[in-house]
Write a protein that holds these residues in place. Structure first.
Motif, short mmCIF file in Angstrom:
data_model
loop_
_atom_site.label_atom_id
_atom_site.label_comp_id
_atom_site.label_asym_id
_atom_site.label_seq_id
_atom_site.Cartn_x
_atom_site.Cartn_y
_atom_site.Cartn_z
N LYS A 72 0.84 -1.20 0.00
CA LYS A 72 0.00 0.00 0.00
C LYS A 72 0.88 1.24 0.00
O LYS A 72 1.93 1.28 0.64
CB LYS A 72 -0.89 0.01 1.24
CG LYS A 72 -1.94 -1.08 1.23
CD LYS A 72 -2.81 -0.95 2.46
CE LYS A 72 -3.98 -1.91 2.37
NZ LYS A 72 -5.01 -1.59 3.35
N ARG A 73 0.41 2.27 -0.75
CA ARG A 73 1.18 3.51 -0.86
C ARG A 73 0.26 4.72 -0.75
O ARG A 73 -0.80 4.76 -1.37
CB ARG A 73 1.91 3.54 -2.20
CG ARG A 73 2.74 4.80 -2.38
CD ARG A 73 3.46 4.83 -3.69
NE ARG A 73 2.47 4.89 -4.76
CZ ARG A 73 2.72 4.57 -6.01
NH1 ARG A 73 3.90 4.15 -6.37
NH2 ARG A 73 1.78 4.67 -6.93
N GLU A 85 -3.64 2.37 -3.09
CA GLU A 85 -2.95 3.61 -3.45
C GLU A 85 -3.84 4.80 -3.11
O GLU A 85 -5.02 4.81 -3.46
CB GLU A 85 -2.59 3.63 -4.93
CG GLU A 85 -1.77 4.83 -5.33
CD GLU A 85 -1.34 4.81 -6.78
OE1 GLU A 85 -0.61 5.73 -7.16
OE2 GLU A 85 -1.74 3.91 -7.54
N ILE A 86 -3.25 5.79 -2.44
CA ILE A 86 -3.98 7.00 -2.04
C ILE A 86 -3.13 8.22 -2.39
O ILE A 86 -1.91 8.21 -2.21
CB ILE A 86 -4.27 7.01 -0.52
CG1 ILE A 86 -5.19 5.85 -0.14
CG2 ILE A 86 -4.87 8.35 -0.08
CD1 ILE A 86 -5.42 5.70 1.35
N TYR A 119 -1.72 11.24 7.92
CA TYR A 119 -0.43 10.60 7.66
C TYR A 119 -0.17 9.50 8.69
O TYR A 119 0.16 8.36 8.34
CB TYR A 119 0.66 11.67 7.72
CG TYR A 119 2.04 11.22 7.31
CD1 TYR A 119 2.48 11.40 6.01
CD2 TYR A 119 2.91 10.65 8.23
CE1 TYR A 119 3.76 11.02 5.62
CE2 TYR A 119 4.18 10.27 7.85
CZ TYR A 119 4.60 10.45 6.55
OH TYR A 119 5.87 10.06 6.18
N ALA A 120 -0.37 9.82 9.96
CA ALA A 120 -0.17 8.83 11.04
C ALA A 120 -1.16 7.68 10.90
O ALA A 120 -0.80 6.51 11.13
CB ALA A 120 -0.31 9.51 12.40
N TYR A 121 -2.39 7.98 10.52
CA TYR A 121 -3.42 6.95 10.35
C TYR A 121 -3.04 5.99 9.22
O TYR A 121 -3.13 4.78 9.36
CB TYR A 121 -4.77 7.61 10.10
CG TYR A 121 -5.91 6.64 9.96
CD1 TYR A 121 -6.30 5.82 11.02
CD2 TYR A 121 -6.61 6.54 8.75
CE1 TYR A 121 -7.36 4.93 10.88
CE2 TYR A 121 -7.67 5.66 8.62
CZ TYR A 121 -8.03 4.86 9.70
OH TYR A 121 -9.08 3.97 9.55
N TYR A 122 -2.59 6.56 8.09
CA TYR A 122 -2.17 5.71 6.97
C TYR A 122 -0.99 4.83 7.38
O TYR A 122 -0.91 3.66 7.00
CB TYR A 122 -1.78 6.55 5.75
CG TYR A 122 -2.90 7.35 5.13
CD1 TYR A 122 -4.24 7.00 5.25
CD2 TYR A 122 -2.60 8.50 4.40
CE1 TYR A 122 -5.24 7.76 4.67
CE2 TYR A 122 -3.60 9.27 3.81
CZ TYR A 122 -4.91 8.89 3.95
OH TYR A 122 -5.90 9.64 3.37
N ARG A 123 -0.05 5.40 8.13
CA ARG A 123 1.10 4.61 8.59
C ARG A 123 0.63 3.46 9.46
O ARG A 123 1.09 2.33 9.33
CB ARG A 123 2.08 5.51 9.35
CG ARG A 123 3.31 4.72 9.81
CD ARG A 123 4.38 5.56 10.46
NE ARG A 123 3.82 6.55 11.36
CZ ARG A 123 4.30 7.76 11.54
NH1 ARG A 123 5.36 8.15 10.88
NH2 ARG A 123 3.75 8.58 12.39
N LEU A 137 -2.12 1.94 9.24
CA LEU A 137 -2.77 0.95 8.37
C LEU A 137 -1.77 0.19 7.50
O LEU A 137 -2.16 -0.70 6.75
CB LEU A 137 -3.81 1.63 7.48
CG LEU A 137 -5.05 2.18 8.18
CD1 LEU A 137 -5.92 2.95 7.20
CD2 LEU A 137 -5.85 1.06 8.84
N GLY A 138 -0.50 0.55 7.56
CA GLY A 138 0.53 -0.16 6.81
C GLY A 138 0.89 0.42 5.46
O GLY A 138 1.54 -0.24 4.65
N PHE A 139 0.51 1.67 5.21
CA PHE A 139 0.85 2.31 3.94
C PHE A 139 2.31 2.75 3.93
O PHE A 139 2.83 3.22 4.94
CB PHE A 139 -0.03 3.55 3.71
CG PHE A 139 -1.41 3.24 3.22
CD1 PHE A 139 -1.72 3.25 1.87
CD2 PHE A 139 -2.42 2.92 4.13
CE1 PHE A 139 -3.00 2.97 1.42
CE2 PHE A 139 -3.71 2.64 3.68
CZ PHE A 139 -3.99 2.65 2.33
#
Length: 150
Positions: A2-3, A112-113, A131-135, A137-139
């Protein structure tokens, strides 16, 4: 993997009634559509979705981007679909372009987001939370800038 790519917005001037984030959303939609991706644009509200819908119609005919508002258009969804919190779509997509300022659990289904870091300090703080939330989630996270071409 995921990115999530965050684009830094350096100014807040509107062009043709669109914010810098909205202009980039149209440009990114065109770029990603040309390489065959299905895209969902997560808007703050239906009014923003309608504004982007109108903006995409203004592209020259040779660059037409098939798009629609959530709940309209083909049952399987158009290549580019504008959605908002009150009308989330269940269609699958390759890319989410997030214009929502708050975190929403809906994003974990994407690989991808594209997201934005606005120039205003209060909005930057909300971008840091996303940003912290995506991190969490493993992005894989990327931060970059993009000059507006208009």
């Amino acid at each position: 993997m995921k990115r999530a790519t965050f684009y830094l917005i350096e100014h807040g001037a509107q062009i043709y009634g669109l914010s810098p984030e909205e202009i980039l959303t149209c440009e990114f939609s065109a770029q990603h559509w040309r390489v065959g991706k299905k895209i969902q644009i997560l808007c703050e509200e239906k009014a923003q979705a309608a504004r982007l819908d109108d903006a995409l119609w203004l592209y020259p005919s040779y660059t037409f981007i098939p798009h629609h508002l959530s709940g309209e258009g083909p049952k399987q969804g158009a290549t580019v679909e504008m959605i908002w919190p009150d009308c989330l779509s269940h269609h699958s997509a390759d890319l989410l372009i997030n214009l929502l300022s708050e975190c929403i659990d809906f994003v974990d289904r994407f690989t991808e987001i594209i997201d934005f870091v606005p120039y205003k300090t209060t909005l930057k703080q909300l971008a840091r939370a996303r940003y912290a939330y995506y991190r969490q989630l493993g992005f894989n996270l990327i931060t970059t800038s993009h000059p507006l071409s208009k």
